[in-house]
Structure formats: C-alpha cells, structure tokens
Design a protein around this motif. Structure first.
Motif, PDB file in Angstrom:
ATOM      1  N   TYR A 182      13.336   1.535  -8.517  1.00  0.00           N
ATOM      2  CA  TYR A 182      11.992   1.445  -8.748  1.00  0.00           C
ATOM      3  C   TYR A 182      11.382   0.156  -9.196  1.00  0.00           C
ATOM      4  CZ  TYR A 182      12.873   2.415 -13.695  1.00  0.00           C
ATOM      5  OH  TYR A 182      13.105   2.489 -14.907  1.00  0.00           O
ATOM      6  N   LYS A 204       3.273  -2.095  -6.399  1.00  0.00           N
ATOM      7  CA  LYS A 204       3.724  -1.958  -5.023  1.00  0.00           C
ATOM      8  C   LYS A 204       4.226  -3.152  -4.408  1.00  0.00           C
ATOM      9  CE  LYS A 204       1.825  -0.095  -0.736  1.00  0.00           C
ATOM     10  NZ  LYS A 204       0.695   0.380  -0.109  1.00  0.00           N
ATOM     11  N   ASP A 205       3.197  -4.321  -4.660  1.00  0.00           N
ATOM     12  CA  ASP A 205       3.512  -5.759  -4.283  1.00  0.00           C
ATOM     13  C   ASP A 205       4.980  -6.229  -4.665  1.00  0.00           C
ATOM     14  OD1 ASP A 205       1.215  -5.667  -2.960  1.00  0.00           O
ATOM     15  OD2 ASP A 205       0.112  -6.366  -4.462  1.00  0.00           O
ATOM     16  N   ILE A 244       7.755  -4.300  -2.733  1.00  0.00           N
ATOM     17  CA  ILE A 244       7.832  -4.965  -1.397  1.00  0.00           C
ATOM     18  C   ILE A 244       8.434  -6.279  -1.362  1.00  0.00           C
ATOM     19  CG2 ILE A 244       6.225  -5.927   0.590  1.00  0.00           C
ATOM     20  CD1 ILE A 244       4.186  -3.761  -0.032  1.00  0.00           C
ATOM     21  N   LYS A 254      12.123  -5.640  -1.899  1.00  0.00           N
ATOM     22  CA  LYS A 254      12.480  -4.999  -0.585  1.00  0.00           C
ATOM     23  C   LYS A 254      13.029  -6.202   0.334  1.00  0.00           C
ATOM     24  CE  LYS A 254      11.270  -2.072   3.355  1.00  0.00           C
ATOM     25  NZ  LYS A 254      10.142  -1.295   3.748  1.00  0.00           N
ATOM     26  N   SER A 263      10.730   2.545  -4.922  1.00  0.00           N
ATOM     27  CA  SER A 263       9.261   3.246  -5.365  1.00  0.00           C
ATOM     28  C   SER A 263       8.642   2.284  -6.347  1.00  0.00           C
ATOM     29  CB  SER A 263       9.823   4.347  -6.208  1.00  0.00           C
ATOM     30  OG  SER A 263       8.787   5.171  -6.495  1.00  0.00           O
ATOM     31  N   SER A 264       7.327   2.471  -6.072  1.00  0.00           N
ATOM     32  CA  SER A 264       6.268   1.686  -6.870  1.00  0.00           C
ATOM     33  C   SER A 264       6.066   2.397  -7.936  1.00  0.00           C
ATOM     34  CB  SER A 264       5.053   1.210  -6.090  1.00  0.00           C
ATOM     35  OG  SER A 264       4.322   2.661  -5.692  1.00  0.00           O
ATOM     36  N   LYS A 322       7.574   6.925  -4.847  1.00  0.00           N
ATOM     37  CA  LYS A 322       6.484   6.452  -3.808  1.00  0.00           C
ATOM     38  C   LYS A 322       7.136   5.005  -3.147  1.00  0.00           C
ATOM     39  CE  LYS A 322       2.773   8.080  -6.964  1.00  0.00           C
ATOM     40  NZ  LYS A 322       1.613   7.572  -7.773  1.00  0.00           N
ATOM     41  N   VAL A 334       7.952   2.066  -1.009  1.00  0.00           N
ATOM     42  CA  VAL A 334       7.381   1.179  -0.080  1.00  0.00           C
ATOM     43  C   VAL A 334       7.946   0.952   1.337  1.00  0.00           C
ATOM     44  CG1 VAL A 334       6.553   0.024  -2.045  1.00  0.00           C
ATOM     45  CG2 VAL A 334       8.423  -0.895  -1.276  1.00  0.00           C
TER      46      VAL A 334
END
Ligand SMILES: [Zn+2]
Length: 158
Positions: free
Chosen positions: A20, A96-97, A100, A103, A149-150, A156, A158
């Motif tokens: 996360y 979240k950004d 990403i 990732k 996850s975010s 959650k 991404v």
C-alpha cells in the motif's frame, strides 16, 4: 526535552494490509513550503521482508523510475525493517496517484537490464557488491501480483 512522538511508530503494524501507499505527514517550512512523507509499504510487516540485495537494487531503480513520475520528488529510501520505503516529495499528492506511479515503476523494473541500473560502480554506491536485479524483479513481480492499495487498512487496489 519534550516527548518525541514518531508517527511511524504509532501505526499499528498488525492492522495494515500491504502492499500500500499511505500519507504519513505533511511538514510545512517557515516560508510555507510543504514536504510530504509517504509510507510505501511493499511487504506485510512481520511476515515478510525483502533481502538486502533486492532492496538495494529496488532503491536504485525507484530513484530512476519513480522520480520522473512524481512531481516534486525528493527521495525514496528503504525502511530499516526492509518492508518498504519512505517517499519524500514537495507538496502533496493523492495516495492513489503515488500508488499508480509505483505500479508503473515496478512494471519498468521487470524489463530492466543490469546495464540500466544506475550507480552500481564502487565510486557511486556505498555497498556496490550487494545488489540483486534478479531479486528486485522477483519482488516487483510479487508486489504487482498482490496489487498496490491506495489505503493501508482497506484493499483499494489501483
Ligand atoms: Zn547503493
């Protein structure tokens, strides 16, 4: 001296669900500049840790691949417990950004050759013999498989 409270040690490490990205804090300087500090957790605390060679190569590669993806990037340094990294950057980004960007950086690592790993010569690194690109790729693959996850407590992805 007043009591020192270090946020990272107040986190209940038994409650989080790795991998996360978590915002630890935002610090504001005297001139109003803001620096944010993220917990980039790659493995489940007290269950798994990344061996030093793989961790070290991940560190060099995240410097290469995460920097251009995060505006205001300052640094990404490994936790002593080897379960993740501190990410520091100017201003604040949505987790979240950041997740990403992480990732995408891990996806890039899967296709990296040894010649592309920065800072692997004796004059460039403090422990240049302790690298493992094979290990970094295996862990990147594993982390991507689990999903990032975010949120630290709820998956959650991404
Ligand atoms: Zn190094």
């Amino acid at each position: 001296m007043s009591e020192v409270v270090i946020e990272s040690f107040t986190l209940d490490h038994t409650k989080v669900l790795a991998p996360y990205v978590r915002l630890i804090s935002v610090e504001q300087g005297p001139k109003g500049d803001r620096i944010s500090n993220y917990d980039v957790r790659l493995t489940q605390p007290n269950r798994q840790e990344i061996p030093t060679g793989a961790m070290h190569t991940l560190e060099h590669l995240l410097a290469l691949y995460l920097r251009p993806r995060i505006e205001g990037y300052i640094d990404c340094s490994p936790f002593g417990c080897r379960t993740g990294f501190h990410l520091l950057c100017w201003n604040e980004h949505d987790t979240k950004d950041v997740a990403i960007a992480l990732k995408e950086a891990l996806e890039d690592i899967l296709h990296t050759t040894w010649e592309q790993v920065p800072g692997t010569q004796e004059k460039e690194c403090g422990n240049y013999k302790d690298h493992s690109l094979v290990g970094a790729k295996e862990w990147a693959k594993e982390i991507l498989k689990q999903g990032i996850s975010s949120d630290p407590f709820e998956r959650k992805i991404v």
